[in-house]
Motif scaffolding. Structure first.
Motif, PDB file in Angstrom:
ATOM      1  N   THR A  58       0.826  -1.210   0.000  1.00  0.00           N
ATOM      2  CA  THR A  58       0.000   0.000   0.000  1.00  0.00           C
ATOM      3  C   THR A  58       0.862   1.261   0.000  1.00  0.00           C
ATOM      4  N   GLU A  59       1.875   1.293   0.876  1.00  0.00           N
ATOM      5  CA  GLU A  59       2.725   2.479   0.981  1.00  0.00           C
ATOM      6  C   GLU A  59       3.543   2.692  -0.287  1.00  0.00           C
ATOM      7  N   TRP A  60       4.124   1.605  -0.805  1.00  0.00           N
ATOM      8  CA  TRP A  60       4.931   1.727  -2.018  1.00  0.00           C
ATOM      9  C   TRP A  60       4.072   2.154  -3.220  1.00  0.00           C
ATOM     10  N   THR A  61       2.895   1.611  -3.296  1.00  0.00           N
ATOM     11  CA  THR A  61       2.028   1.932  -4.441  1.00  0.00           C
ATOM     12  C   THR A  61       1.644   3.399  -4.434  1.00  0.00           C
ATOM     13  N   GLN A  62       1.224   3.903  -3.273  1.00  0.00           N
ATOM     14  CA  GLN A  62       0.817   5.310  -3.226  1.00  0.00           C
ATOM     15  C   GLN A  62       1.999   6.252  -3.438  1.00  0.00           C
ATOM     16  N   ALA A  63       3.234   5.822  -3.034  1.00  0.00           N
ATOM     17  CA  ALA A  63       4.400   6.665  -3.271  1.00  0.00           C
ATOM     18  C   ALA A  63       4.789   6.657  -4.745  1.00  0.00           C
ATOM     19  N   SER A  64       4.688   5.499  -5.388  1.00  0.00           N
ATOM     20  CA  SER A  64       5.092   5.385  -6.794  1.00  0.00           C
ATOM     21  C   SER A  64       4.097   6.065  -7.726  1.00  0.00           C
ATOM     22  N   VAL A  65       2.806   5.927  -7.399  1.00  0.00           N
ATOM     23  CA  VAL A  65       1.802   6.464  -8.304  1.00  0.00           C
ATOM     24  C   VAL A  65       1.819   7.984  -8.310  1.00  0.00           C
ATOM     25  N   ARG A  66       2.418   8.626  -7.287  1.00  0.00           N
ATOM     26  CA  ARG A  66       2.536  10.078  -7.251  1.00  0.00           C
ATOM     27  C   ARG A  66       3.603  10.612  -8.212  1.00  0.00           C
ATOM     28  N   GLN A  67       4.477   9.707  -8.655  1.00  0.00           N
ATOM     29  CA  GLN A  67       5.520  10.145  -9.577  1.00  0.00           C
ATOM     30  C   GLN A  67       4.920  10.372 -10.966  1.00  0.00           C
ATOM     31  N   PRO A  68       5.397  11.357 -11.675  1.00  0.00           N
ATOM     32  CA  PRO A  68       4.842  11.661 -13.018  1.00  0.00           C
ATOM     33  C   PRO A  68       5.049  10.498 -13.981  1.00  0.00           C
ATOM     34  N   GLY A  69       4.013  10.168 -14.722  1.00  0.00           N
ATOM     35  CA  GLY A  69       4.105   9.163 -15.759  1.00  0.00           C
ATOM     36  C   GLY A  69       4.040   7.732 -15.280  1.00  0.00           C
ATOM     37  N   VAL A  70       3.749   7.471 -13.998  1.00  0.00           N
ATOM     38  CA  VAL A  70       3.670   6.109 -13.465  1.00  0.00           C
ATOM     39  C   VAL A  70       2.211   5.733 -13.305  1.00  0.00           C
ATOM     40  N   ALA A  71       1.779   4.670 -14.027  1.00  0.00           N
ATOM     41  CA  ALA A  71       0.406   4.203 -13.941  1.00  0.00           C
ATOM     42  C   ALA A  71       0.191   3.402 -12.666  1.00  0.00           C
ATOM     43  N   LEU A  72      -1.083   3.289 -12.271  1.00  0.00           N
ATOM     44  CA  LEU A  72      -1.411   2.561 -11.040  1.00  0.00           C
ATOM     45  C   LEU A  72      -1.010   1.097 -11.139  1.00  0.00           C
ATOM     46  N   TRP A  73      -1.318   0.483 -12.296  1.00  0.00           N
ATOM     47  CA  TRP A  73      -0.991  -0.945 -12.425  1.00  0.00           C
ATOM     48  C   TRP A  73       0.512  -1.182 -12.356  1.00  0.00           C
ATOM     49  N   SER A  74       1.315  -0.229 -12.927  1.00  0.00           N
ATOM     50  CA  SER A  74       2.760  -0.365 -12.885  1.00  0.00           C
ATOM     51  C   SER A  74       3.279  -0.204 -11.458  1.00  0.00           C
ATOM     52  N   ALA A  75       2.722   0.780 -10.743  1.00  0.00           N
ATOM     53  CA  ALA A  75       3.141   0.992  -9.351  1.00  0.00           C
ATOM     54  C   ALA A  75       2.769  -0.200  -8.485  1.00  0.00           C
ATOM     55  N   LEU A  76       1.551  -0.745  -8.707  1.00  0.00           N
ATOM     56  CA  LEU A  76       1.113  -1.912  -7.912  1.00  0.00           C
ATOM     57  C   LEU A  76       1.968  -3.133  -8.219  1.00  0.00           C
ATOM     58  N   GLY A  77       2.272  -3.351  -9.493  1.00  0.00           N
ATOM     59  CA  GLY A  77       3.110  -4.501  -9.857  1.00  0.00           C
ATOM     60  C   GLY A  77       4.500  -4.403  -9.269  1.00  0.00           C
ATOM     61  N   GLN A  78       5.083  -3.212  -9.347  1.00  0.00           N
ATOM     62  CA  GLN A  78       6.417  -3.011  -8.782  1.00  0.00           C
ATOM     63  C   GLN A  78       6.395  -3.247  -7.265  1.00  0.00           C
ATOM     64  N   SER A  79       5.356  -2.756  -6.603  1.00  0.00           N
ATOM     65  CA  SER A  79       5.252  -2.926  -5.151  1.00  0.00           C
ATOM     66  C   SER A  79       5.106  -4.404  -4.771  1.00  0.00           C
ATOM     67  N   LEU A  80       4.257  -5.119  -5.529  1.00  0.00           N
ATOM     68  CA  LEU A  80       4.083  -6.543  -5.254  1.00  0.00           C
ATOM     69  C   LEU A  80       5.388  -7.309  -5.458  1.00  0.00           C
TER      70      LEU A  80
END
Length: 401
Positions: free
Chosen positions: A121-143
């Motif tokens: 949860t924490e990694w996803t919300q931090a990654s998705v705030r970065q410009p150009g990062v999609a939610l699915w990409s942030a969630l996959g990276q976090s998982l």
């Protein structure tokens, strides 16, 4: 002098874990703050609040081994607040990951999965705030990161459990080895005691009979009295020689190559001197050997001799002036020993479970043989022992005579 990697690992392992974790926490706090100061990125510039949150994220790592669940909750919550306030999005992520690794290495799966959910949860919300990062990409990276961290911690836990199991098995093996050593000592003591019993009982019985005869004829038949003294001297000399052999065995070291003491062990080759001693005690005795005489294993050879010796000792003790016959039969696959006498019915007393019969039974069982001892239908007593033998071609090449 260079230090090897193994030596370095041993030295680090010997350090108090709290000191290591404290050093790690301090390094995370200082490193994160310096990074934020010199590379603020596109987020909110560093300030005392960001420093406080950085300390709150990383300082609890010092207690990660003692309270990993609480540390993970505090560290992840502080990191979540840090990123939601818009500070550097690439920082303050390592502290929670280190704690998740510790959680996977030391706590049950339920706590690990809950901690992994917080990290994702924490990694996803931090990654998705970065410009150009999609939610699915942030969630996959976090998982992926959480799965890798949990896998590493789980591997460490399994390795630790395996090490503990090996330690338990090693301790159990050590105890079993000690028990086996104690049993071996006990068996050796029993064997020595049995040997001493056979030696002392037989020779002292002969000496007792000869001493009684000598005292009876000392004045009336000096020649016979003199002969009995000779028998007593020879018998006592032989008894001392056998006892010296047994006691010498106890002093032989494991690397002693001198086998002379063992080679003097009696066997069936000594039947004739044994028979002469019994005849000198006044008992008519006949030795009959049937079949093809062949070498026997040393242990079996001495066992057979002791069976005959103990049987003759019982004759001296219980049968009175009896005629004795020793019959040794070498068969294709067996060795039979039969000792019979025509003594009085009192011979049946040797059926009691005394040391002699018990010792004979134990000896025979040791070589997978059978033994029967009891009165004969027409009077007298018989001891019959049968041992299995290998075919003649398989017998040991060493001579037994």
């Amino acid at each position: 002098m260079p230090i090897s990697a193994a030596s370095l690992v041993r030295r680090v392992s010997a350090v108090n874990p709290l000191l290591l974790d404290g050093a790690l926490a301090l390094a995370l706090v200082v490193g994160t703050w310096l990074w934020e100061m010199y590379d603020p990125g596109k987020g909110r510039p560093p300030d005392p609040l960001s420093l406080s949150l950085t300390v709150l994220v990383n300082a609890p790592v010092a207690l990660r081994r003692r309270a990993p669940v609480a540390v993970l909750v505090v560290s992840t919550g502080a990191a979540l607040v840090y990123h939601m306030l818009g500070y550097h999005l690439g920082l303050n992520s390592m502290g929670p990951l280190v704690t998740l690794y510790t959680l996977a290495a030391h706590r049950p799966w339920a706590f690990t999965l809950a901690g992994a959910a917080l990290i994702v949860t924490e990694w996803t919300q931090a990654s998705v705030r970065q410009p150009g990062v999609a939610l699915w990409s942030a969630l996959g990276q976090s998982l992926l990161v959480a799965a890798y961290t949990v896998g590493a911690g789980t591997s460490t836990r399994l390795l630790a459990e395996r090490t503990r199991q090996l330690a338990v098995l090693a301790d159990q093996l050590h105890r079993e080895q000690d028990a086996a050593a104690r049993r071996a000592v006990t068996h050796e003591r029993v064997r020595i005691a049995r040997e001493l019993h056979d030696v002392v009982a037989h020779h002292m019985s002969v000496i007792s009979v000869q001493a009684g005869l000598g005292r009876y004829v000392a004045l009336s038949d000096p020649a016979t009295a003199h002969a009995t003294l000779g028998v007593i001297a020879d018998t006592s000399h032989e008894a001392l020689a056998e006892m010296r052999r047994l006691l010498s065995i106890l002093r032989i070291e494991a690397d002693d190559e001198d086998e002379g003491l063992y080679s003097t062990a009696p066997g069936l080759r000594n039947l004739e001197p044994l028979a002469e001693r019994i005849r000198a005690a006044g008992l008519p005795l006949t030795v009959i050997v049937e079949g093809e005489v062949r070498p026997l294993p040393p242990g079996l050879d001495m066992c057979a001799y002791r069976i005959v010796q103990e049987s003759l000792t019982n004759v001296l003790k219980h049968a009175g002036r009896a005629r004795v016959e020793i019959r040794v039969t070498y068969g294709p696959a067996t060795l039979a020993l039969r000792v019979t006498n025509d003594g009085a019915a009192a011979t049946g007393s040797s059926r009691s479970r005394g040391h002699g019969l018990i010792g004979m039974t134990e000896r025979v069982r040791l070589y997978q043989g059978t033994i029967n001892a009891g009165p004969l239908p027409l009077g007298g007593f018989e001891v019959l022992a049968i041992f299995p033998l290998s075919p003649p071609d398989d017998q040991p090449q060493e001579a037994s005579s």
